[in-house]
Design an enzyme around this catalytic site. Structure first.
Site, PDB file in Angstrom:
ATOM      1  N   ASP A 315       5.634   1.438  -1.041  1.00 51.89           N
ATOM      2  CA  ASP A 315       5.399   2.348  -2.159  1.00 51.89           C
ATOM      3  C   ASP A 315       4.298   1.831  -3.071  1.00 51.89           C
ATOM      4  O   ASP A 315       4.152   0.625  -3.278  1.00 51.89           O
ATOM      5  CB  ASP A 315       6.700   2.503  -2.948  1.00 51.89           C
ATOM      6  CG  ASP A 315       6.561   3.460  -4.111  1.00 51.89           C
ATOM      7  OD1 ASP A 315       6.244   4.639  -3.870  1.00 51.89           O
ATOM      8  OD2 ASP A 315       6.753   3.027  -5.261  1.00 51.89           O
ATOM      9  N   GLU A 362       1.750   3.926   1.240  1.00 54.16           N
ATOM     10  CA  GLU A 362       1.643   5.086   0.358  1.00 54.16           C
ATOM     11  C   GLU A 362       0.530   4.746  -0.635  1.00 54.16           C
ATOM     12  O   GLU A 362       0.749   4.039  -1.610  1.00 54.16           O
ATOM     13  CB  GLU A 362       2.969   5.338  -0.353  1.00 54.16           C
ATOM     14  CG  GLU A 362       3.005   6.623  -1.160  1.00 54.16           C
ATOM     15  CD  GLU A 362       2.495   6.455  -2.580  1.00 54.16           C
ATOM     16  OE1 GLU A 362       1.545   7.190  -2.951  1.00 54.16           O
ATOM     17  OE2 GLU A 362       3.010   5.601  -3.311  1.00 54.16           O
TER      18      GLU A 362
END
Length: 630
Positions: A315, A362
């Protein structure tokens, strides 16, 4: 005070920890059941180099903070103690007295394998052995499912809100309850992988798991560590891969977590990052500190080893790669060189130990070569989310179809850079939360056109180069914005339109997985080819996908307007008969049932620089797909 015992940590362990090269440190730090002089108990170890004194306390001593002082290995800053008669499930914390300003704090164990259920925050002694895995078949062949040349269609799930028990105060399902239900649903819907929003323990529900406090403990909200193993094992036995969202970019400002652990900024940089969805500050890891990088890499390998995970989606990579405004690096630039080095070491370590495990970035930035090897200057990820494609296509689909011709470049631009990375095309959770509305709500027009637009979007997505990801609820067009406090609106599947959309997604997944032309050359020049990307007046796109040279291509034609187009001519590379294998306007999916009666013969009329062509009926707001058959 219990007498000091012989050290469990060897000189070799301590040296590797100091060097930041002990990637199996989860076996050494934390709490581990063991024996000393024939007496069972638990050996505790924690890194706190700036502490004056550290004690372990918990159920075993009536939560007396001072009775069990730990021994310091000064060369590594690690404290250690064996405590007899401490066993499975016993709760504990560390009492840390700093050498600086008399700072005192009660801390959870950074390496704890289990934790109390929030809002309580004590760690638990937990033995991770004993679970009998049954996923040998999957593990032996998962490399065939996780390769850039494989069909990868990911269903993104937040466990607490996927399905609930309404008759029991709408409680969430446990790991063991959700396992067969999720496996059944994913298998019948045709996805190849499940991606779970972070499951590592977190104090608040609002950040959806991204505010991690115990990196080695699956959240106790849904059961024990072995229960979580059961969930993964069940999915594996059904041929479904499991990807975990992993959040090494930041951690929350939690008093009992990593922040200010030994009275200094041990794990974090001194300056917090302001503002999160949970309305609390975040702290950024100090990637330049060897022990911190070791902690995170060890954690990544831990999930692969102990829980058999098939992928880690990292993330907020963009937040890691760049320093805060006004804080230049040692080269007087904005890049976070320590984070770059960490990410390369992380990817090298994961792929060295588990060559068949995916790592996915990401990353919303334009940082180059994210999914290229560190040896060639890349970051080493296997895949990267294509947020540029996501933003462009959602902006385009929101437009009134009459105005889409003015925004035609938004739907074609992605192919100019599609081969620069190994892309995943995401339609993720953060696009259907926090006031952004659901996917179906983003579509223009009346209800019929909304569903037609969404079917068209999915058809274009499955034809486009790149792997696929869809957040839960999108597969049947949930109308309401996602909320972690509620489950999906499963009652919507009683409605014909919602049921038809889910059937379309099922058929897309089946077709996608069965046609190598749609996935095995995703990241090669010859895998995708425009037939015509210039018909902006009609808002029509046509392209073909190719697999191996011996296989015939698949032709996609997309009509982004509500106007039916008859005798629309599309160039194809061969003659013979072209079967209409998919049509999003079929009545089976809730469409108007316009199409090409199962297929059409090619004529010798050259169009679009090709020797043959098809004269097709192009339904409104629809995608039709053809393949050549004798």
């Amino acid at each position: 005070m219990i007498p000091v015992d012989p050290p469990h940590l060897s000189a070799h362990d301590l040296r590797l920890l100091t060097e930041g090269a002990h990637y199996q440190s989860f076996w050494k730090l934390g709490a581990h059941l063991s024996e000393l002089d024939g007496k069972p108990g638990t050996r505790f170890a924690v890194w706190a180099p700036h502490a004056k004194r550290v004690s372990v306390f918990g159920d075993f001593n009536g939560w007396n903070r001072g009775s069990h002082r730990m021994k310091l290995h000064a060369e590594a800053g690690v404290w250690e103690l064996f405590v007899p008669a401490v066993g499975q499930g016993d709760r504990y914390k560390f009492r840390v007295l700093s050498r600086f300003d008399g700072h005192r704090a009660d801390k959870s164990d950074p390496y704890a394998c289990a934790s109390e259920t929030p809002p309580r925050a004590a760690s638990k002694v937990w033995d991770l052995t004993g679970y009998q895995w049954g996923d040998e078949d999957w593990m032996s062949i998962r490399r065939l499912h996780n390769s850039p040349r494989s069909a990868i269609s990911i269903y993104e799930v937040q466990l607490g809100s996927w399905m609930r028990v309404p008759e029991q105060d709408s409680r969430s399902l446990s790991y063991r309850e959700i396992a067969p239900k999720l496996a059944d649903y994913v298998e019948t819907t045709g996805f190849t992988h499940v991606e779970l929003l972070p499951v590592s323990e977190h104090p608040l529900d609002a950040p959806w798991g991204y505010g991690t406090t115990s990196y080695f403990a699956p959240t106790s909200r849904f059961g024990t560590p072995q229960d979580f193993m059961y969930l993964i094992d069940t999915l594996h036995r059904r041929g479904i891969g499991v990807i975990l969202d992993w959040a090494p970019a930041h951690f929350p400002d939690d008093e009992q977590g990593l922040r200010f652990f030994d009275g200094t900024h041990l794990y974090e940089h001194p300056r917090p990052r302001p503002g999160t969805v949970a309305e609390q500050e975040e702290w950024v890891f100090n990637y330049g500190r060897r022990e911190v990088g070791n902690f995170l890499i060890s954690n990544a390998l831990f999930w692969c080893e102990k829980y058999h995970v098939d992928g880690l989606r990292v993330d907020a990579v963009a937040a890691m790669l760049y320093l805060d405004e006004g804080v230049p690096n040692r080269r007087d630039r904005e890049e976070n060189l320590d984070a770059v080095g960490f990410l390369r070491r992380f990817n090298d370590a994961v792929h060295a130990e588990y060559h068949d495990v995916m790592t996915i970035a990401e990353n919303s930035s334009s940082w180059p070569m994210v999914s290229r090897p560190p040896s060639s200057g890349g970051l080493g990820f296997g895949f990267k989310w294509n947020r540029g494609w996501m933003n462009d296509i959602l902006d385009y689909m929101k437009e009134d179809p009459a105005d889409r011709r003015r925004h035609h470049d938004k739907v074609t631009f992605s192919m100019l850079y599609a081969l620069k990375e190994n892309f995943v095309l995401p339609l993720p959770h953060d696009q259907v939360v926090a006031g952004k509305g659901s996917l179906i709500a983003k579509m223009p027009g009346d209800d019929g056109r909304k569903f037609a637009n969404l079917r068209l979007l999915y058809g274009y997505m499955y034809g486009h180069s790149g792997k696929k990801l869809l957040f839960m609820g999108g597969e049947f067009g949930q109308r309401g914005e996602w909320s972690y406090e509620n489950c999906l609106d499963w009652a919507a599947l009683d409605d014909k339109a919602h049921k038809g959309l889910r059937r379309w997604v099922c058929d897309l997944n089946v077709f996608y997985r069965g046609r190598p032309a749609l996935f095995e050359r995703d990241f090669e020049q010859d895998g995708f080819e425009w037939i015509d990307c210039h018909d902006r007046q009609s808002s029509v796109l046509s392209f073909l996908r190719r697999g191996k040279e011996a296989e015939d291509p698949i032709v996609f034609v997309c009509n982004f307007t509500p106007v039916s187009r008859y005798y629309y001519r599309v160039g194809v590379p061969f003659g013979w008969y072209w079967q209409e294998v998919l049509n999003s306007d079929s009545s089976a999916y809730g469409g108007s049932n316009q199409g090409n009666a199962g297929g059409i013969a090619a004529s010798d009329e050259p169009v679009h620089g090709r020797p043959c062509s098809l004269s097709i009926t192009l339904p409104p707001l629809a995608v039709v797909v053809f393949r050549r058959v004798p």
